[in-house]
Design a protein around this motif. Structure first.
Motif, PDB file in Angstrom:
ATOM      1  N   GLN A  25       0.831  -1.205   0.000  1.00 12.19           N
ATOM      2  CA  GLN A  25       0.000   0.000   0.000  1.00 12.19           C
ATOM      3  C   GLN A  25       0.866   1.256   0.000  1.00 12.19           C
ATOM      4  O   GLN A  25       0.574   2.222  -0.720  1.00 12.19           O
ATOM      5  CB  GLN A  25      -0.938   0.006   1.203  1.00 12.19           C
ATOM      6  N   GLU A  26       1.927   1.257   0.796  1.00 15.98           N
ATOM      7  CA  GLU A  26       2.847   2.403   0.818  1.00 15.98           C
ATOM      8  C   GLU A  26       3.505   2.593  -0.538  1.00 15.98           C
ATOM      9  O   GLU A  26       3.705   3.718  -0.989  1.00 15.98           O
ATOM     10  CB  GLU A  26       3.911   2.223   1.902  1.00 15.98           C
ATOM     11  N   LEU A  81       2.260   1.792  -3.476  1.00 14.76           N
ATOM     12  CA  LEU A  81       1.262   2.383  -4.381  1.00 14.76           C
ATOM     13  C   LEU A  81       1.083   3.872  -4.102  1.00 14.76           C
ATOM     14  O   LEU A  81       0.976   4.676  -5.034  1.00 14.76           O
ATOM     15  CB  LEU A  81      -0.072   1.653  -4.252  1.00 14.76           C
ATOM     16  N   LYS A  82       1.060   4.249  -2.827  1.00 15.59           N
ATOM     17  CA  LYS A  82       0.956   5.670  -2.477  1.00 15.59           C
ATOM     18  C   LYS A  82       2.157   6.439  -3.016  1.00 15.59           C
ATOM     19  O   LYS A  82       2.011   7.540  -3.537  1.00 15.59           O
ATOM     20  CB  LYS A  82       0.892   5.847  -0.954  1.00 15.59           C
ATOM     21  N   GLY A  83       3.342   5.845  -2.890  1.00 16.88           N
ATOM     22  CA  GLY A  83       4.555   6.485  -3.402  1.00 16.88           C
ATOM     23  C   GLY A  83       4.507   6.655  -4.912  1.00 16.88           C
ATOM     24  O   GLY A  83       4.885   7.704  -5.434  1.00 16.88           O
ATOM     25  N   GLU A  84       4.043   5.622  -5.603  1.00 21.85           N
ATOM     26  CA  GLU A  84       3.911   5.724  -7.060  1.00 21.85           C
ATOM     27  C   GLU A  84       2.921   6.819  -7.448  1.00 21.85           C
ATOM     28  O   GLU A  84       3.183   7.596  -8.372  1.00 21.85           O
ATOM     29  CB  GLU A  84       3.437   4.399  -7.652  1.00 21.85           C
ATOM     30  N   ASN A  85       1.795   6.883  -6.753  1.00 20.35           N
ATOM     31  CA  ASN A  85       0.792   7.913  -7.051  1.00 20.35           C
ATOM     32  C   ASN A  85       1.344   9.303  -6.781  1.00 20.35           C
ATOM     33  O   ASN A  85       1.111  10.231  -7.564  1.00 20.35           O
ATOM     34  CB  ASN A  85      -0.482   7.676  -6.234  1.00 20.35           C
ATOM     35  N   ARG A  86       2.076   9.461  -5.692  1.00 20.94           N
ATOM     36  CA  ARG A  86       2.664  10.768  -5.358  1.00 20.94           C
ATOM     37  C   ARG A  86       3.700  11.162  -6.398  1.00 20.94           C
ATOM     38  O   ARG A  86       3.760  12.321  -6.831  1.00 20.94           O
ATOM     39  CB  ARG A  86       3.291  10.722  -3.956  1.00 20.94           C
TER      40      ARG A  86
END
Length: 96
Positions: free
Chosen positions: A43-44, A46-51
């Protein structure tokens, strides 16, 4: 959630020790913790990729803004240079 691989691994750990019940339980607990941590890390990630994707878009937008500003600066510099250093006012429709 214990899948086939978790059960097999827990059974292997339990078989290798003198207290199969306690070892099996401990192995299942450890595997559950690892799966939980894996889920958190995914999950982290994916958040990093989105950011990162958002930052790259922001960078592209900012570059476009800088290009437009640079063009406006160039136009104004050329207009100012065209008038030289004279202190005469620019002609207006009233003076023409």
């Amino acid at each position: 959630m214990t899948g086939p691989s978790i059960t097999a691994a827990a059974s292997a750990v339990a078989a290798a020790t003198h207290e199969p019940e306690a070892s099996y339980s401990m192995a299942v607990t450890m595997l559950d913790q690892m799966n939980s941590r894996l889920t958190e890390l995914e999950q982290e990630f994916l958040k990093g990729e989105n950011r990162l994707r958002a930052l790259l878009q922001e960078e592209a937008d900012l570059r476009q803004t800088l290009i437009r500003i640079s063009g406006a600066v160039q136009v104004l510099q050329e207009l100012v240079a065209g008038h030289g250093t004279a202190t005469e006012p620019c002609p207006t429709s009233e003076q023409a």
